[in-house]
Enzyme design. Structure first.
Site, PDB file in Angstrom:
ATOM      1  N   ASP A   7       5.743   0.928  -3.009  1.00  0.00           N
ATOM      2  CA  ASP A   7       5.783  -0.096  -1.967  1.00  0.00           C
ATOM      3  C   ASP A   7       6.529  -1.295  -2.523  1.00  0.00           C
ATOM      4  OD1 ASP A   7       5.152  -1.203   0.601  1.00  0.00           O
ATOM      5  OD2 ASP A   7       3.691  -2.481  -0.385  1.00  0.00           O
ATOM      6  N   SER A   8       7.089  -2.074  -1.622  1.00  0.00           N
ATOM      7  CA  SER A   8       7.779  -3.284  -2.044  1.00  0.00           C
ATOM      8  C   SER A   8       6.816  -4.282  -2.680  1.00  0.00           C
ATOM      9  CB  SER A   8       8.487  -3.931  -0.852  1.00  0.00           C
ATOM     10  OG  SER A   8       7.550  -4.266   0.143  1.00  0.00           O
ATOM     11  N   CYS A  70       5.785   2.323   2.334  1.00  0.00           N
ATOM     12  CA  CYS A  70       6.435   1.093   2.780  1.00  0.00           C
ATOM     13  C   CYS A  70       7.218   1.452   4.028  1.00  0.00           C
ATOM     14  CB  CYS A  70       7.365   0.564   1.691  1.00  0.00           C
ATOM     15  SG  CYS A  70       8.380  -0.858   2.170  1.00  0.00           S
ATOM     16  N   GLU A 161       0.589 -11.322   0.687  1.00  0.00           N
ATOM     17  CA  GLU A 161       0.911 -11.245  -0.741  1.00  0.00           C
ATOM     18  C   GLU A 161       0.466 -12.506  -1.476  1.00  0.00           C
ATOM     19  OE1 GLU A 161       2.740  -8.965  -2.805  1.00  0.00           O
ATOM     20  OE2 GLU A 161       2.577  -7.413  -1.261  1.00  0.00           O
ATOM     21  N   CYS A 193       3.320  -1.467   9.138  1.00  0.00           N
ATOM     22  CA  CYS A 193       3.520  -1.990   7.783  1.00  0.00           C
ATOM     23  C   CYS A 193       2.222  -1.752   7.039  1.00  0.00           C
ATOM     24  CB  CYS A 193       3.850  -3.483   7.816  1.00  0.00           C
ATOM     25  SG  CYS A 193       3.922  -4.258   6.176  1.00  0.00           S
ATOM     26  N   HIS A 195       0.861  -3.330   4.768  1.00  0.00           N
ATOM     27  CA  HIS A 195       0.058  -4.537   4.542  1.00  0.00           C
ATOM     28  C   HIS A 195      -0.908  -4.790   5.704  1.00  0.00           C
ATOM     29  CE1 HIS A 195       3.265  -5.419   1.656  1.00  0.00           C
ATOM     30  NE2 HIS A 195       2.510  -6.365   1.135  1.00  0.00           N
TER      31      HIS A 195
END
Length: 268
Positions: A7-8, A70, A161, A193, A195
């Site tokens: 994942d980024s 991701c 994040e 996403c 997240h």
């Protein structure tokens, strides 16, 4: 023996947690490209270059199978990677297919596309995922007559994040309001996403209880378990690890906060 998860940033930890619960005997190498996150505001070419570099790092770590946990990477890079870059003895899978299978209630191998029960779908994703139209393209292979309204959720990944969940909640509600001005009564909502499951309760609250909210982690875990039953040779030779291109101490602290268990990252 390990499988790679990329994942980024840290959103893919939601996928990692689900697959670890589903496949407790399997080891995973998790790579967070924290130095270059977020991907959602980058160009498609930049995302492709970063994703191939990260995937190669996981191949070098002994992973024969890599999951792009991701959506932005899956949307902007996966098809091109599969067509022209991935070595014949390796596999790279994305996160869209399990989601679309669940949404359409159809296995991937069944063709041609047909009418499905869900007609109005809200897609919440990063700007890059929205602009790629990858979700709509993949959905069209399985279903017809589905109206997808996409909302680019700028700022949400950055807030998550940074651990600023008050800001993340405010942004989610703002993006849901913007989506509902375009599609007042969605039948289903896609959290596009990895997240966003961390904000799933906020999405559900803002959308209303009548909207079925699809999140990816458990769907990806079930899909991976099925894939490994059919392709047991794709469990690689690496050892479990958490890798980051960012500051290992900072990323470890944030990951520990996310998963509520101690996570220790090392430099990729």
């Amino acid at each position: 023996m390990a499988i790679g998860i990329f994942d980024s940033g840290l959103g893919g930890l939601t996928v990692l947690q689900a697959v670890q619960e589903r496949l407790p005997e399997t080891e995973f190498v998790y790579l967070a490209d924290s130095a270059h996150a977020p991907y959602g505001v980058r160009t498609a070419e930049d995302i492709y270059d970063l994703t191939t570099a990260a995937t190669q790092r996981l191949f070098d770590a002994g992973c024969d199978l890599v999951i792009l946990a991701c959506n932005t990477a899956s949307a902007a890079a996966l098809r091109r990677m599969q067509e022209a870059w991935v070595p014949a003895d390796k596999r790279v899978l994305g996160v869209f297919v399990p989601l679309i299978e669940a949404l359409t209630e159809r296995q991937w191998g069944i063709t041609p596309p047909r009418e499905v029960a869900v007609k109005h779908v809200a897609l919440f994703a990063t700007p890059a995922t929205v602009s790629s139209r990858a979700f709509q393209r993949e959905l069209a292979f399985r279903a017809i007559g589905v109206d997808v309204e996409a909302q680019a959720c700028g700022g949400v990944v950055d807030a998550i994040e940074d651990g600023d969940f008050i800001l993340a909640e405010a942004l989610v509600r703002s993006h849901v309001d913007a989506l509902k001005r375009k599609m007042p009564e969605p039948h289903a909502a896609i959290l596009g996403c990895t997240h966003y499951p961390l904000m799933q309760e906020t999405f559900q609250s803002a959308l209303g209880e009548g909207v079925n909210v699809y999140s990816q982690a458990n769907l990806v875990a079930e899909s991976l378990a099925d894939y490994l039953e059919r392709h047991p040779d794709k469990v690689g030779t690496g050892n479990a690890a958490f890798l980051t291109t960012g500051d290992p101490a900072k990323v470890s602290a944030r990951a520990t906060q996310f998963l509520r268990r101690s996570i220790s990252f090392t430099a990729a």
